[in-house]
Design a protein around this motif. Structure first.
Motif, PDB file in Angstrom:
ATOM      1  N   LEU A  12       1.622  -9.743   8.217  1.00 19.14           N
ATOM      2  CA  LEU A  12       1.601  -8.283   8.266  1.00 19.14           C
ATOM      3  C   LEU A  12       0.236  -7.714   8.671  1.00 19.14           C
ATOM      4  O   LEU A  12       0.171  -6.804   9.501  1.00 19.14           O
ATOM      5  N   ALA A  13      -0.842  -8.245   8.109  1.00 17.69           N
ATOM      6  CA  ALA A  13      -2.173  -7.712   8.435  1.00 17.69           C
ATOM      7  C   ALA A  13      -2.507  -7.907   9.919  1.00 17.69           C
ATOM      8  O   ALA A  13      -2.973  -6.961  10.573  1.00 17.69           O
ATOM      9  N   ARG A  22      -0.614  -5.318  11.959  1.00 10.43           N
ATOM     10  CA  ARG A  22      -1.212  -3.978  11.875  1.00 10.43           C
ATOM     11  C   ARG A  22      -2.450  -3.871  12.763  1.00 10.43           C
ATOM     12  O   ARG A  22      -2.652  -2.876  13.456  1.00 10.43           O
ATOM     13  N   ARG A  73      -2.889  -1.352  15.907  1.00 15.03           N
ATOM     14  CA  ARG A  73      -3.970  -0.359  15.962  1.00 15.03           C
ATOM     15  C   ARG A  73      -4.681  -0.412  17.307  1.00 15.03           C
ATOM     16  O   ARG A  73      -4.960   0.620  17.921  1.00 15.03           O
ATOM     17  N   HIS A  96      -2.130   5.971  12.288  1.00 12.62           N
ATOM     18  CA  HIS A  96      -1.798   5.678  10.901  1.00 12.62           C
ATOM     19  C   HIS A  96      -0.287   5.655  10.687  1.00 12.62           C
ATOM     20  O   HIS A  96       0.262   4.749  10.079  1.00 12.62           O
ATOM     21  N   ASP A  97       0.393   6.677  11.221  1.00 13.77           N
ATOM     22  CA  ASP A  97       1.835   6.811  10.986  1.00 13.77           C
ATOM     23  C   ASP A  97       2.625   5.685  11.633  1.00 13.77           C
ATOM     24  O   ASP A  97       3.546   5.123  11.017  1.00 13.77           O
ATOM     25  N   VAL A 101       1.519   2.698  12.561  1.00 17.16           N
ATOM     26  CA  VAL A 101       1.171   1.426  11.900  1.00 17.16           C
ATOM     27  C   VAL A 101       1.897   1.327  10.549  1.00 17.16           C
ATOM     28  O   VAL A 101       2.413   0.269  10.183  1.00 17.16           O
ATOM     29  N   LEU A 102       1.981   2.451   9.838  1.00 22.18           N
ATOM     30  CA  LEU A 102       2.682   2.456   8.547  1.00 22.18           C
ATOM     31  C   LEU A 102       4.171   2.165   8.739  1.00 22.18           C
ATOM     32  O   LEU A 102       4.756   1.348   8.016  1.00 22.18           O
ATOM     33  N   GLY A 126       4.591  -1.379   9.735  1.00 24.76           N
ATOM     34  CA  GLY A 126       4.272  -2.212   8.569  1.00 24.76           C
ATOM     35  C   GLY A 126       5.430  -2.270   7.581  1.00 24.76           C
ATOM     36  O   GLY A 126       5.772  -3.340   7.064  1.00 24.76           O
ATOM     37  N   ARG A 170       7.901   7.595  18.386  1.00 26.06           N
ATOM     38  CA  ARG A 170       6.960   8.622  17.944  1.00 26.06           C
ATOM     39  C   ARG A 170       6.234   9.158  19.186  1.00 26.06           C
ATOM     40  O   ARG A 170       5.570   8.399  19.891  1.00 26.06           O
ATOM     41  N   ASP A 224      -6.703  -3.092   2.665  1.00 25.48           N
ATOM     42  CA  ASP A 224      -5.256  -2.921   2.870  1.00 25.48           C
ATOM     43  C   ASP A 224      -4.458  -3.452   1.686  1.00 25.48           C
ATOM     44  O   ASP A 224      -4.697  -4.577   1.226  1.00 25.48           O
ATOM     45  N   ASP A 226      -0.570  -4.342   0.717  1.00 22.05           N
ATOM     46  CA  ASP A 226       0.807  -4.488   1.187  1.00 22.05           C
ATOM     47  C   ASP A 226       1.523  -5.503   0.311  1.00 22.05           C
ATOM     48  O   ASP A 226       1.020  -5.896  -0.754  1.00 22.05           O
ATOM     49  N   TYR A 274      -4.976   1.028   3.977  1.00 21.74           N
ATOM     50  CA  TYR A 274      -3.534   0.944   4.230  1.00 21.74           C
ATOM     51  C   TYR A 274      -2.828   0.794   2.902  1.00 21.74           C
ATOM     52  O   TYR A 274      -3.236  -0.002   2.054  1.00 21.74           O
ATOM     53  N   ARG A 299      -1.924  10.476   2.085  1.00 21.49           N
ATOM     54  CA  ARG A 299      -0.772  10.841   2.931  1.00 21.49           C
ATOM     55  C   ARG A 299       0.501  10.132   2.468  1.00 21.49           C
ATOM     56  O   ARG A 299       1.560  10.747   2.360  1.00 21.49           O
TER      57      ARG A 299
END
Lengths: 144, 122
Positions: A27-28, A31, A35, A49-50, A52-53, A56, A132, B34, B36, B67, B102
């Motif tokens: 996962l890392a 991301r 990015r 951010h959005d 990637v979130l 993720g 997006r 981060d 997760d 994150y 957020r």
């Protein structure tokens, strides 16, 4: 890092194509690659951010629901189409309904940060597709 | 006991995150990096281990959290619930422009996690 080099192919269409084991350790790196790719596409920090979130969360789901008997492959395919980021996160498992795993807060987050979300499952696995739109995407000409 | 306290004040690495815990009776738990599904459980264990009966307020500082996803949120909710059971106050701190802020607001967990913009007297 060797893993990332093997797994990532920057295709001629400017897309990002990642293949990694469907494990949480993937996962890392996913991301980090997302990015970098989003920065090239002209995404601002909120958009980065959005997306990637969202990716993720979907990749995390894929790890949880990946083939139960063996570690399958997690795929992330990102591309730009007319100023809109499209990402498809795929795995070789079938997702159970969100209620089976504590309310599905992850998908709620994805729906909040992505413009669209669609999920399809078949015998080969599950693919989640998000879109997006970017405020000021880098133009095709500038990217070349 | 001395060893335990030294451990509680040390910074520990949990995959892509660093956790630093210090202070009593107000205990600051700083989580940088981060969070997760790969490290949420590990961080939960670390925070639980560092808890002492004399702590009456735990401040979880997420200003440096780059994150935070639903696995991290679930960990924070569990933590708040357990500390609530122990009659220990919990505050989660994340500046308005931070990644953690957020996600917490999007998920509608601001009240449950007692989200605040900055550390300081309550």
């Amino acid at each position: 890092d060797d893993v990332a080099v093997i797994a990532v192919k920057r295709s001629t269409d400017g897309g990002l194509h990642i293949r990694l084991p469907a494990q949480s350790i993937s996962l890392a790196p996913i991301r980090a690659m997302m990015r970098r790719w989003l920065a090239i596409q002209g995404a601002n920090s909120d958009e980065t951010h959005d997306v990637v979130l969202a990716v993720g969360e979907l990749a995390s789901n894929a790890c949880i629901h990946a083939s139960p008997m063996a570690v399958g492959t997690l795929s992330v395919d990102a591309r730009m189409v007319e100023g809109v980021v499209h990402v498809v996160v795929g795995d070789e498992g079938r997702w159970r309904p969100p209620a089976d795993r504590g309310g599905g807060r992850g998908l709620t987050i994805v729906r909040a940060v992505a413009d669209t979300l669609s999920i399809e499952s078949d015998d080969h696995g599950t693919r989640a597709h998000i879109e997006r739109a970017l405020m000021s995407p880098r133009t095709e000409a500038a990217a070349k | 006991m001395t060893n335990g306290d030294e451990f509680a004040d040390a910074e520990t690495q949990h995959g892509s995150a660093t956790v630093a815990i210090s202070g009593s009776p107000t205990q600051i738990v700083r989580i940088d990096g981060d969070v997760d599904i790969a490290n949420a459980y590990d961080i939960d264990q670390r925070v639980s281990t560092a808890y002492r009966p004399e702590v009456d307020h735990v401040v979880v500082d997420l200003a440096g959290t780059t994150y935070l996803d639903s696995a991290g949120l679930a960990m924070l909710v569990r933590l708040c619930s357990r500390l609530g059971d122990a009659r220990t106050k919990v505050t989660v701190v994340a500046p308005p422009d931070s990644a953690a802020h957020r996600v917490i607001v999007l998920s509608g967990l601001s009240a449950e996690l007692r989200l605040r913009d900055e550390t300081g007297p309550t």
